[in-house]
Design an enzyme around this catalytic site. Sequence first.
Site, PDB file in Angstrom:
ATOM      1  N   CYS B  37       1.384   9.365  75.492  1.00 37.03           N
ATOM      2  CA  CYS B  37       1.050  10.704  75.989  1.00 37.03           C
ATOM      3  C   CYS B  37       0.393  11.552  74.911  1.00 37.03           C
ATOM      4  CB  CYS B  37       2.290  11.383  76.542  1.00 37.03           C
ATOM      5  SG  CYS B  37       3.708  11.315  75.466  1.00 37.03           S
ATOM      6  N   ASP B  39       1.684  12.786  72.290  1.00 43.92           N
ATOM      7  CA  ASP B  39       2.573  13.754  71.660  1.00 43.92           C
ATOM      8  C   ASP B  39       2.717  13.470  70.170  1.00 43.92           C
ATOM      9  OD1 ASP B  39       2.951  14.710  74.146  1.00 43.92           O
ATOM     10  OD2 ASP B  39       5.080  14.232  74.297  1.00 43.92           O
ATOM     11  N   CYS B  64       4.135  17.792  75.682  1.00 44.65           N
ATOM     12  CA  CYS B  64       4.537  18.382  76.955  1.00 44.65           C
ATOM     13  C   CYS B  64       5.795  19.228  76.778  1.00 44.65           C
ATOM     14  CB  CYS B  64       4.798  17.279  77.971  1.00 44.65           C
ATOM     15  SG  CYS B  64       6.227  16.275  77.568  1.00 44.65           S
ATOM     16  N   CYS B 107      10.515  11.378  75.792  1.00 45.18           N
ATOM     17  CA  CYS B 107      10.417  12.581  74.944  1.00 45.18           C
ATOM     18  C   CYS B 107      11.675  12.725  74.091  1.00 45.18           C
ATOM     19  CB  CYS B 107      10.259  13.836  75.798  1.00 45.18           C
ATOM     20  SG  CYS B 107       8.773  13.826  76.809  1.00 45.18           S
TER      21      CYS B 107
END
Lengths: 230, 135
Positions: B37, B39, B64, B107
């Site tokens: 993603c 991140d 996110c 996450c």
Amino acid sequence: MNELNILGEPAGGEHHHCWRCGHDPAPEPAEPLSLFCQFCNTLQPPVPDYYAFFNLPRELALDLAELQRKFYALSRLLHPDRYTRAAERERKYSLEATAILNDGYRVLRDPVERAEYVLKEAGFDLGEQRSRDVPPELLEEVFELNMALDELKSGDQSAVPQLVESRASFQQMLGEIDGELAGQFRRHDHSEAREARHTILEQIRKILNRRRYIRNLVSEVDRQLTAHGA
Amino acid sequence: MAYSDKVLDHYNNPRNVGSLDKKDPSVGTGLVGAPECGDVMKLQIKVNADTGIIEDAKFKTFGCGSAIASSSLATEMLKGKTVEEALAIKNTELVNELSLPPVKIHCSVLAEDAIKAAIQDYKAKAETPAPAATA
């Protein structure tokens, strides 16, 4: 094990006997798995595996000219227009085969999609990626890039030169990664042993992760630079 | 997908955003990233060498809402813990506290990785004495 479903088709996509004339290519092992019956030339249920469909060796460094040649030849042979007067079953096969042909060509001609396809078929879970696949030096650079992007988003145009420079450096990295991939593709194709191939595929998966990561960054920088008129 | 109230709270009012001097021998820095993603998460701890207690923690995360909330909560949990206690923090604690849905569990894994990386960096610094020139 030749279980038949309602239409009388063999289950699992493997076909040994021609559905129309019953010809069985199995006793002649030299005969390749074919789209058409070697005896009556009737279209057979197409195999969903792209390599088998194109009758290509399971190699990553594919000969693209050969692939294209086969694509054009098969496109002509399989075109649904040729089957308007054929039996319903053959018409259906021509539609299915054309779909596999187009998808397969799109996937196999692109080195990244091709590698992802081979990985998926070899049982790799492409969704499962961990941070350790990204080298720490790269993360530093990515962090700095994100800081600069934040500045740009808050209207600070002074970050633009740094972003343009980072983008160039990431684009260069992409070029290097593609070279690295090509090398691993050749290693893969030259390895006969299953375990050796598996180890190389693991390496390839890591390289692909890194590649996707960097490619996303480059597009994000592009997007932000465009949005802020730089 | 709707975020939980706790995620929104941490996202809108992130705790302990910022950075500590990474050259400081009492500071450990963990920098991790998730390729899928994009991140990237930086988490830092400041440890009292005498007590082994984490006195301060800071983070900066690009990603996110769940990634920001996970790292924000992680810094809150870290403060006041010893380094050894901090090592025992599991991503599942973050998942439960923030009610993260399955697609956002990675996450919390990233935040756990960041904690571990920061502690590892601190320990590596503690083992190799800082160069005399820094005095």
